[in-house]
Design a protein around this motif. Structure first.
Motif, PDB file in Angstrom:
ATOM      1  N   UNK A 275       0.828  -1.213   0.000  1.00  0.00           N
ATOM      2  CA  UNK A 275       0.000   0.000   0.000  1.00  0.00           C
ATOM      3  C   UNK A 275       0.855   1.253   0.000  1.00  0.00           C
ATOM      4  N   UNK A 276       1.948   1.232   0.755  1.00  0.00           N
ATOM      5  CA  UNK A 276       2.855   2.378   0.796  1.00  0.00           C
ATOM      6  C   UNK A 276       3.489   2.615  -0.570  1.00  0.00           C
ATOM      7  N   UNK A 277       3.850   1.523  -1.251  1.00  0.00           N
ATOM      8  CA  UNK A 277       4.430   1.690  -2.605  1.00  0.00           C
ATOM      9  C   UNK A 277       3.410   2.272  -3.561  1.00  0.00           C
ATOM     10  N   UNK A 278       2.169   1.824  -3.476  1.00  0.00           N
ATOM     11  CA  UNK A 278       1.128   2.372  -4.345  1.00  0.00           C
ATOM     12  C   UNK A 278       0.903   3.854  -4.058  1.00  0.00           C
ATOM     13  N   UNK A 279       0.800   4.206  -2.787  1.00  0.00           N
ATOM     14  CA  UNK A 279       0.557   5.600  -2.438  1.00  0.00           C
ATOM     15  C   UNK A 279       1.741   6.472  -2.845  1.00  0.00           C
ATOM     16  N   UNK A 280       2.958   5.979  -2.646  1.00  0.00           N
ATOM     17  CA  UNK A 280       4.141   6.718  -3.088  1.00  0.00           C
ATOM     18  C   UNK A 280       4.130   6.951  -4.593  1.00  0.00           C
ATOM     19  N   UNK A 281       3.705   5.939  -5.352  1.00  0.00           N
ATOM     20  CA  UNK A 281       3.620   6.075  -6.810  1.00  0.00           C
ATOM     21  C   UNK A 281       2.551   7.101  -7.192  1.00  0.00           C
ATOM     22  N   UNK A 282       1.441   7.131  -6.448  1.00  0.00           N
ATOM     23  CA  UNK A 282       0.385   8.115  -6.730  1.00  0.00           C
ATOM     24  C   UNK A 282       0.880   9.532  -6.458  1.00  0.00           C
ATOM     25  N   UNK A 283       1.625   9.717  -5.373  1.00  0.00           N
ATOM     26  CA  UNK A 283       2.179  11.044  -5.072  1.00  0.00           C
ATOM     27  C   UNK A 283       3.152  11.479  -6.171  1.00  0.00           C
ATOM     28  N   UNK A 284       3.992  10.563  -6.619  1.00  0.00           N
ATOM     29  CA  UNK A 284       4.936  10.884  -7.700  1.00  0.00           C
ATOM     30  C   UNK A 284       4.189  11.229  -8.980  1.00  0.00           C
ATOM     31  N   UNK A 285       3.128  10.493  -9.254  1.00  0.00           N
ATOM     32  CA  UNK A 285       2.336  10.773 -10.455  1.00  0.00           C
ATOM     33  C   UNK A 285       1.655  12.138 -10.351  1.00  0.00           C
ATOM     34  N   UNK A 286       1.144  12.465  -9.164  1.00  0.00           N
ATOM     35  CA  UNK A 286       0.528  13.781  -8.966  1.00  0.00           C
ATOM     36  C   UNK A 286       1.521  14.903  -9.199  1.00  0.00           C
ATOM     37  N   UNK A 287       2.745  14.725  -8.699  1.00  0.00           N
ATOM     38  CA  UNK A 287       3.785  15.740  -8.920  1.00  0.00           C
ATOM     39  C   UNK A 287       4.137  15.856 -10.398  1.00  0.00           C
ATOM     40  N   UNK A 288       4.245  14.700 -11.072  1.00  0.00           N
ATOM     41  CA  UNK A 288       4.614  14.725 -12.489  1.00  0.00           C
ATOM     42  C   UNK A 288       3.521  15.367 -13.343  1.00  0.00           C
ATOM     43  N   UNK A 289       2.311  15.370 -12.842  1.00  0.00           N
ATOM     44  CA  UNK A 289       1.203  16.018 -13.558  1.00  0.00           C
ATOM     45  C   UNK A 289       1.012  17.469 -13.099  1.00  0.00           C
ATOM     46  N   UNK A 290       1.929  17.958 -12.293  1.00  0.00           N
ATOM     47  CA  UNK A 290       1.914  19.336 -11.790  1.00  0.00           C
ATOM     48  C   UNK A 290       0.656  19.676 -10.997  1.00  0.00           C
ATOM     49  N   UNK A 291       0.162  18.713 -10.228  1.00  0.00           N
ATOM     50  CA  UNK A 291      -0.991  18.980  -9.376  1.00  0.00           C
ATOM     51  C   UNK A 291      -0.528  19.735  -8.134  1.00  0.00           C
ATOM     52  N   UNK A 292      -1.401  20.578  -7.625  1.00  0.00           N
ATOM     53  CA  UNK A 292      -1.089  21.325  -6.401  1.00  0.00           C
ATOM     54  C   UNK A 292      -1.383  20.500  -5.153  1.00  0.00           C
ATOM     55  N   UNK A 293      -2.407  19.640  -5.227  1.00  0.00           N
ATOM     56  CA  UNK A 293      -2.811  18.881  -4.040  1.00  0.00           C
ATOM     57  C   UNK A 293      -3.557  17.622  -4.457  1.00  0.00           C
ATOM     58  N   UNK A 294      -3.561  16.654  -3.535  1.00  0.00           N
ATOM     59  CA  UNK A 294      -4.360  15.438  -3.706  1.00  0.00           C
ATOM     60  C   UNK A 294      -5.364  15.363  -2.564  1.00  0.00           C
ATOM     61  N   UNK A 295      -6.558  14.871  -2.879  1.00  0.00           N
ATOM     62  CA  UNK A 295      -7.614  14.671  -1.893  1.00  0.00           C
ATOM     63  C   UNK A 295      -8.005  13.207  -1.891  1.00  0.00           C
ATOM     64  N   UNK A 296      -8.531  12.760  -0.784  1.00  0.00           N
ATOM     65  CA  UNK A 296      -9.112  11.429  -0.693  1.00  0.00           C
ATOM     66  C   UNK A 296     -10.170  11.458   0.403  1.00  0.00           C
ATOM     67  N   UNK A 297     -10.998  10.441   0.426  1.00  0.00           N
ATOM     68  CA  UNK A 297     -11.993  10.286   1.496  1.00  0.00           C
ATOM     69  C   UNK A 297     -11.857   8.863   2.019  1.00  0.00           C
ATOM     70  N   UNK A 298     -11.951   8.720   3.325  1.00  0.00           N
ATOM     71  CA  UNK A 298     -11.810   7.389   3.915  1.00  0.00           C
ATOM     72  C   UNK A 298     -12.801   7.203   5.056  1.00  0.00           C
ATOM     73  N   UNK A 299     -13.300   5.993   5.155  1.00  0.00           N
ATOM     74  CA  UNK A 299     -14.163   5.648   6.290  1.00  0.00           C
ATOM     75  C   UNK A 299     -13.346   4.952   7.370  1.00  0.00           C
ATOM     76  N   UNK A 300     -12.079   4.664   7.067  1.00  0.00           N
ATOM     77  CA  UNK A 300     -11.198   4.015   8.033  1.00  0.00           C
ATOM     78  C   UNK A 300     -10.382   5.033   8.805  1.00  0.00           C
ATOM     79  N   UNK A 301      -9.300   4.560   9.376  1.00  0.00           N
ATOM     80  CA  UNK A 301      -8.450   5.433  10.192  1.00  0.00           C
ATOM     81  C   UNK A 301      -7.631   6.389   9.340  1.00  0.00           C
ATOM     82  N   UNK A 302      -7.309   5.991   8.121  1.00  0.00           N
ATOM     83  CA  UNK A 302      -6.492   6.832   7.256  1.00  0.00           C
ATOM     84  C   UNK A 302      -5.028   6.886   7.675  1.00  0.00           C
ATOM     85  N   UNK A 303      -4.589   5.939   8.506  1.00  0.00           N
ATOM     86  CA  UNK A 303      -3.214   5.961   9.034  1.00  0.00           C
ATOM     87  C   UNK A 303      -2.155   6.080   7.951  1.00  0.00           C
TER      88      UNK A 303
END
Length: 189
Positions: A125-153
């Motif tokens: 999961x950490x590798x997937x999330x790290x890849x998503x952050x890298x992809x967001x940066x490469x697309x020049x996004x300012x921020x990422x949002x998500x919604x969770x019903x869990x702890x979101x740790x």
């Protein structure tokens, strides 16, 4: 000065080790070799596997139900973790939002994040999330949002923080089901 001359060595025959209870037992979890995963962008051919991977999480209430055609139509939003045997072991989607936030930020939304139960705690999961952050940066996004019903740790460890839904992209924030009582989290990139 005294110099030693190397002694010729003769190879020793391999001595078979007697089988013991310990040698037959599986390795304890902390000694098992880490599974090898590759993270890649999904394609339309992955739609059925994405839906199948997500199904147990939909049944548990951790993910929103999505019809198959959503996985087929938006398959290219997904990053997938693929095991050595080619099976999908985890996924998450990152969609760039078409409209900026009320503050004028270009954003993306991480959704449908799940890791097969037998792979949880492996770092996948950490590798997937790290890849998503890298992809967001490469697309020049300012921020990422998500919604969770869990702890979101995991999100919190990666710099996400709770934010009011009014700061999120309006169309996405309106699509959240209030009955699910999801927390909105955001991370500036």
């Amino acid at each position: 000065m005294i110099t030693a001359t190397p002694r010729p060595t003769t190879p020793r025959p391999a001595t078979p080790r007697p089988a013991t209870l310990l040698s037959r037992a599986p390795h304890p979890p902390f000694l098992r070799p880490a599974p090898t995963f590759s993270v890649r962008s999904a394609g339309h051919r992955d739609a059925a596997a994405l839906a199948a991977l997500s199904r147990p999480f939909v049944r548990s209430g951790a993910l929103r139900a999505r019809p198959f055609h959503v996985y087929a139509w938006h398959a290219t939003d997904f990053l997938v973790a693929e095991g050595p045997d080619g099976a999908l072991e985890g996924c998450l989607a990152l969609r760039v939002q078409p409209e900026p936030t009320s503050e004028g930020r270009t954003t993306g939304v991480v959704y449908n994040f799940c890791v097969a139960r037998h792979r949880q705690g492996s770092g996948l999961g950490a590798r997937l999330l790290g890849a998503a952050l890298a992809q967001g940066r490469s697309r020049s996004l300012d921020a990422l949002f998500t919604a969770t019903t869990g702890s979101g740790r995991l999100f919190l460890r990666y710099g996400f923080a709770p934010v009011p839904a009014r700061l999120a992209p309006e169309t996405w924030a309106r699509s959240l089901d209030p009955r699910r009582d999801a927390k909105v989290l955001a991370r500036v990139l």
